[in-house]
Design an enzyme around this catalytic site. Structure first.
Site, mmCIF file in Angstrom:
data_model
loop_
_atom_site.group_PDB
_atom_site.id
_atom_site.type_symbol
_atom_site.label_atom_id
_atom_site.label_comp_id
_atom_site.label_asym_id
_atom_site.label_seq_id
_atom_site.Cartn_x
_atom_site.Cartn_y
_atom_site.Cartn_z
ATOM 1 N N ASP A 217 0.857 -1.178 0.000
ATOM 2 C CA ASP A 217 0.000 0.000 0.000
ATOM 3 C C ASP A 217 0.907 1.246 0.000
ATOM 4 O O ASP A 217 1.703 1.435 0.920
ATOM 5 C CB ASP A 217 -0.869 -0.046 1.261
ATOM 6 C CG ASP A 217 -1.753 1.189 1.414
ATOM 7 O OD1 ASP A 217 -1.612 2.137 0.621
ATOM 8 O OD2 ASP A 217 -2.584 1.200 2.335
ATOM 9 N N ASP B 118 -1.042 9.368 -6.592
ATOM 10 C CA ASP B 118 -1.909 9.308 -7.774
ATOM 11 C C ASP B 118 -2.815 8.076 -7.716
ATOM 12 O O ASP B 118 -2.707 7.176 -8.555
ATOM 13 C CB ASP B 118 -0.989 9.274 -9.021
ATOM 14 C CG ASP B 118 -1.755 9.218 -10.323
ATOM 15 O OD1 ASP B 118 -2.916 9.664 -10.350
ATOM 16 O OD2 ASP B 118 -1.176 8.721 -11.314
HETATM 17 N N1 SAM Z 1 0.941 7.027 -11.357
HETATM 18 C C1 SAM Z 1 0.654 6.255 -12.581
HETATM 19 C C2 SAM Z 1 1.066 7.086 -13.786
HETATM 20 O O1 SAM Z 1 0.946 8.331 -13.745
HETATM 21 O O2 SAM Z 1 1.517 6.506 -14.769
HETATM 22 C C3 SAM Z 1 -0.787 5.849 -12.689
HETATM 23 C C4 SAM Z 1 -1.349 5.218 -11.468
HETATM 24 S S1 SAM Z 1 -3.025 4.735 -11.554
HETATM 25 C C5 SAM Z 1 -3.900 6.216 -11.636
HETATM 26 C C6 SAM Z 1 -3.320 4.185 -9.904
HETATM 27 C C7 SAM Z 1 -2.666 2.834 -9.578
HETATM 28 O O3 SAM Z 1 -2.696 2.646 -8.166
HETATM 29 C C8 SAM Z 1 -3.370 1.634 -10.166
HETATM 30 O O4 SAM Z 1 -2.453 0.904 -10.945
HETATM 31 C C9 SAM Z 1 -3.824 0.794 -8.942
HETATM 32 O O5 SAM Z 1 -3.711 -0.596 -9.146
HETATM 33 C C10 SAM Z 1 -2.850 1.258 -7.887
HETATM 34 N N2 SAM Z 1 -3.302 1.177 -6.486
HETATM 35 C C11 SAM Z 1 -4.560 1.239 -5.984
HETATM 36 N N3 SAM Z 1 -4.544 1.291 -4.635
HETATM 37 C C12 SAM Z 1 -3.216 1.273 -4.276
HETATM 38 C C13 SAM Z 1 -2.538 1.369 -3.024
HETATM 39 N N4 SAM Z 1 -3.220 1.478 -1.866
HETATM 40 N N5 SAM Z 1 -1.179 1.360 -3.019
HETATM 41 C C14 SAM Z 1 -0.478 1.260 -4.175
HETATM 42 N N6 SAM Z 1 -1.079 1.193 -5.402
HETATM 43 C C15 SAM Z 1 -2.425 1.193 -5.440
#
Ligand code: SAM
Length: 306
Positions: free
Chosen positions: A159, A180
């Site tokens: 996370d 993000d």
């Molecule tokens: N930052 C990336 C970019 O700009 O290329 C895009 C990220 S996307 C909007 C959000 C990502 O966060 C998804 O791949 C999702 O699987 C992941 N995600 C969701 N909850 C999360 C958490 N608690 N910790 C880490 N990753 C998480």
């Protein structure tokens, strides 16, 4: 929680805003000699094919990076739609082009690859990536392994809100944090606020950038307001930029229900922004609206405080 896949959205207008700002901030933060630690709390898969199945399903890049390239980086330089392209937009275009070999855009780099490209080996900058989706973490780890970046980049299936706590403050006391989330679950909005509040207590001088969608949901509406309050309470400067590409009228037929237009607007909220960012965005945002704007509701805002 696990249905969100960034591949569907890669290169859309929200990525254009977010990644233009990420590049501008990284450029500034890598000017000082001391090592920078960059943390991407929600990393995604890292690299996306714009001609792949996922991207093709919704074609969101057509209203984002693909449209921007057609207008500002056309095959014939005489066809450039705007004479003086804002420097940070030019930098964005050149950076994305650097991941593609031919004239056609086939690859779109996500934030991990964009940030990694701007790290300095000699300064020992580091990048920490967090991702939870089982498929995306596999893709991310595989993509990052190909870079052979060694200890410069670390990938964790954790996370990101929790994982961040282990890296701030960094020994060099210089950090850039991109937060993000996909905001699929309502609790993400509160988690972002709590994360900023906690991070400012741990390390008040880090640069924190939060992306959020502008959608008719009270939590989304409240988020920038809460972040402003948190930054102000901590006595830290902030910047807030939004981009709205508006509704495409021609996609709707009179008398028939409105067709889904997907996400039309998003914002970036930055605590401790580089002092050059506001002026750079003041040039870039109107150009983004000029090129990406689709009609009703299009526009941009830029405010700062602290
Ligand atoms: N930052 C990336 C970019 O700009 O290329 C895009 C990220 S996307 C909007 C959000 C990502 O966060 C998804 O791949 C999702 O699987 C992941 N995600 C969701 N909850 C999360 C958490 N608690 N910790 C880490 N990753 C998480």
């Amino acid at each position: 929680m696990f249905s969100y896949r960034h591949a569907f959205h890669a290169g859309n207008h929200a990525d254009v805003l977010k990644h233009t700002m990420v590049i501008a901030m990284m450029r500034h933060l890598t000017q000082k000699d001391a090592a920078l630690v960059a943390v991407d709390t929600h990393a995604g898969a890292g690299l996306y094919r714009l001609d792949g199945d996922y991207a093709g399903t919704s074609g969101e890049s057509a209203d984002g990076v693909v449209k921007l390239f057609a207008a500002l980086k056309p095959t014939k330089p005489s066809d450039v739609a705007i004479k003086d392209v804002a420097p940070i937009l030019q930098d964005y275009l050149d950076t994305i082009a650097g991941f593609n070999t031919g004239v056609q855009l086939k690859i779109y780099p996500g934030s991990p690859f964009i940030i990694q490209r701007l790290l300095r080996e000699e300064a020992r900058d580091k990048l920490k990536l967090f991702e939870l989706h089982p498929t995306d973490i596999k893709a991310l780890a595989g993509n990052i392994a190909q870079l052979k970046a060694g200890r410069q980049v670390a990938v964790a299936r954790e996370d990101g809100f929790e994982g961040l706590k282990g890296f701030i403050p960094p020994p060099s006391r210089r950090a850039f944090v991109l937060i993000d989330p996909s905001y699929e679950i309502k609790s993400d909005y509160a988690k972002v606020s709590t994360c900023i509040q906690d991070s400012l207590k741990r390390f008040a001088t880090g640069t924190y950038a939060v992306w959020y969608p502008i959608i008719p949901r009270p939590e989304a509406h409240d988020l920038p307001r809460r972040l402003k309050t948190l930054a102000t309470q901590a006595g830290k400067p902030w910047l807030h930029a939004t981009l709205n590409i508006g509704q495409a009228e021609e996609r709707n037929v009179p008398g028939e229900p409105e067709r889904g237009q997907g996400l039309t607007a998003s914002g970036m909220f930055v605590v401790n922004p580089p002092h050059t960012l506001k002026a750079a965005l003041a040039l870039a945002l109107p150009q983004l609206v000029q090129v990406l704007g689709r009609g009703r509701g299009q526009g941009q805002t830029l405010e700062s405080g602290g």
